[in-house]
Design an enzyme around this catalytic site. Sequence first.
Site, PDB file in Angstrom:
ATOM      1  CG  HIS A   1      12.893   0.917  60.142  1.00  0.00           C
ATOM      2  ND1 HIS A   1      13.049   2.271  60.327  1.00  0.00           N
ATOM      3  CD2 HIS A   1      13.613   0.323  61.124  1.00  0.00           C
ATOM      4  CE1 HIS A   1      13.852   2.491  61.357  1.00  0.00           C
ATOM      5  NE2 HIS A   1      14.200   1.314  61.872  1.00  0.00           N
TER       6      HIS A   1
ATOM      7  CB  SER B   1     -14.189  -4.151  42.507  1.00  0.00           C
ATOM      8  OG  SER B   1     -14.153  -3.434  41.298  1.00  0.00           O
TER       9      SER B   1
ATOM     10  CE  LYS C   1      -9.168  -5.242  44.548  1.00  0.00           C
ATOM     11  NZ  LYS C   1      -9.066  -3.841  44.188  1.00  0.00           N
TER      12      LYS C   1
ATOM     13  CD  GLU D   1      -9.960  -0.064  52.064  1.00  0.00           C
ATOM     14  OE1 GLU D   1      -9.189   0.358  51.201  1.00  0.00           O
ATOM     15  OE2 GLU D   1     -11.033  -0.647  51.798  1.00  0.00           O
TER      16      GLU D   1
END
Length: 462
Positions: free
Chosen positions: A155, A276, A282, A289
Site C-alpha cells: 500500500h 525545466s 529541476k 515518464e
Amino acid sequence: MKLWGGRFGTAGGRAAERFTASIGFDWRLYREDIEGSQAHVRMLAIQGIITREESDLMVAGLEEIRQDIERCQVEWRREDEDIHMNIERMLLAKVGPVAGKMHTARSRNDQVALDLRLFLRRRIDELATGVAHVQSALLAQAGDHIHTIMPGYTHLQVGQPVSLAHHLLAYFDMLERDQERLADCRRRTDVSPLGACALGGTSFPIDPEEVAAQLDFKGVFSNSIDAVSDRDFVVEFLASGSLVMVHLSRLAEELVLWSSQEFGFVELDEAWTGGSSIMPQKKNPDSLELVRGKTGRVIGHLTGMLTVLKGLPLAYNSDLQEDKEALFAACDTLEECLSAMAQIIATTIFCTERMARAAEKGYSTATELADFLVGQGLTFRDAHAMVGSLVALAESSGRSLDQLEKEELWGVSPLLGEECRRLLSVQAAVKQKRSRGGTGPTQVTQALAQAQLRLEQRVRST
Ligand code: ARG
C-alpha cells in the site's frame, strides 16, 4: 492502369486512392515481401508451373529491387497501393512481362499474411534480446546490492525491510515471464500461410511445404480460410508486448518516485533526465515518464486490433490492412523503451544510506517482534495485538520500537526481554528471513545465481 484494373471502366479518384493506399507504411515489409516472392517463384518452378529460367529471372530481378530500395533508388507509387503491387510493378520494369507470372497461384491475401509473419518473427527475436538487456542490467545492479537494505512496501506504506537486490530480482522474474510469452507467441507466428491464395487454395499443383521450408517456417497453415483471415498472432504479440510495457512502466514509476526529493533513493544519470524551462534547479525524470507514458500506446494498439477483428466475417477484409500500423508502432515503441530502460537501470546510482534509513522508519521490524513472541509460545494473533500496542505507544511518543524502555516492553509482555532488541534492527530482520524465495541474503544470493544462469542459457540458445 492498375495491375488489377481489367474490370474497371474509369481510373479511381485521387481521394479514394489516398484513402485506401497502404504503401505509406507497408513499405517496411519490402524485405519480407521480396523474400516471400522469391521462395514462391522458386516453388512454382520446382512444381513445373513456370520454367526454371523464368524463376531465375524473377529471383534475380527481385534481388536487384531489394538493393535499389536499400540504396533509396526507388520511388513508391501511391497509385500502386501497397508494397506488393509496388514491387510487382518494379519487377515488370526490370524483367518485362514474365513478371506477370509471379502472382500465379498466390493472392495478396496470403502474401500480406506471410510478410507480416516474417516481419513479426524477426522483430520478436530482436525484442527478446532487448528484454534480455534489461534483465542483464537488473542482474548487474542486484549483484552490487544484495546487502543493501530498503523499505519493502505494501500500500506504499513501509512494510518490512528487504534487500534491494530482492526488489530488483522481482522485475527480472516479470521479464522472464515476458520472455516465455514472446517465445510462445513466436511459435504461433512461425506458420506459413502461403498457398492459401485468396481464400480457398488453388487448382495449381503448388507445394506450400516447400515455400515454408525455404522461409524457415516451422509450420504450414491447415485451413486456407483461416490462413488469410487470422491475425491472432498480432493480437498475442500486442498482448505480450503490453505486459512488457506494463512491467517497464511499473519500474519506471518506482524510479520516478525514488528519484523525488521525498524518497531520495536514487540518483538518475543526467543523460536520462531533463531540465525545466523556468525552474533552474529541476532535474526531471523525463525518460522514465516517457516509458510510463508510451505504455498507453501499446495497450491502445492491442485494444485497437481486437476491435478491428471482433466483427469481421471470414475471410480477408480490408479492415485487416489496419493491423500493420499498430504492429509496427508497437514494435518500435517496445524497442526504444527497452533500450532506454536497460541504459537507465545500468546508470542509476542507488543511495544506499538513505534507503537503509528509510527502512528503519515505519516500525518495519514489528513483524519480527511478533514472530519472536510466537517463538516463545504465543499465538500469532496475541503476539500481533501486543506488538500493535507497542507500536501505538512508540508512535504516541514519537519514538521507534528500539527506543522503548525495557520496562515498557516488559509492561506488555515479560517475554520481551533484552534479547528481543536485537531483532529490532533492519539488518537482523532481513537476515532472519530464511524461507524460500524470501529476502534473506542466502536466498537472494541463490536467486541471483539462478537468474544469471537462466539469462546465460537464454542468450546462448538465441
Ligand atoms: N494492402 C493490403 C493489406 O495491407 C494487402 C492485401 C490486399 N488484398 C486485397 N484483396 N485487397 O492488407
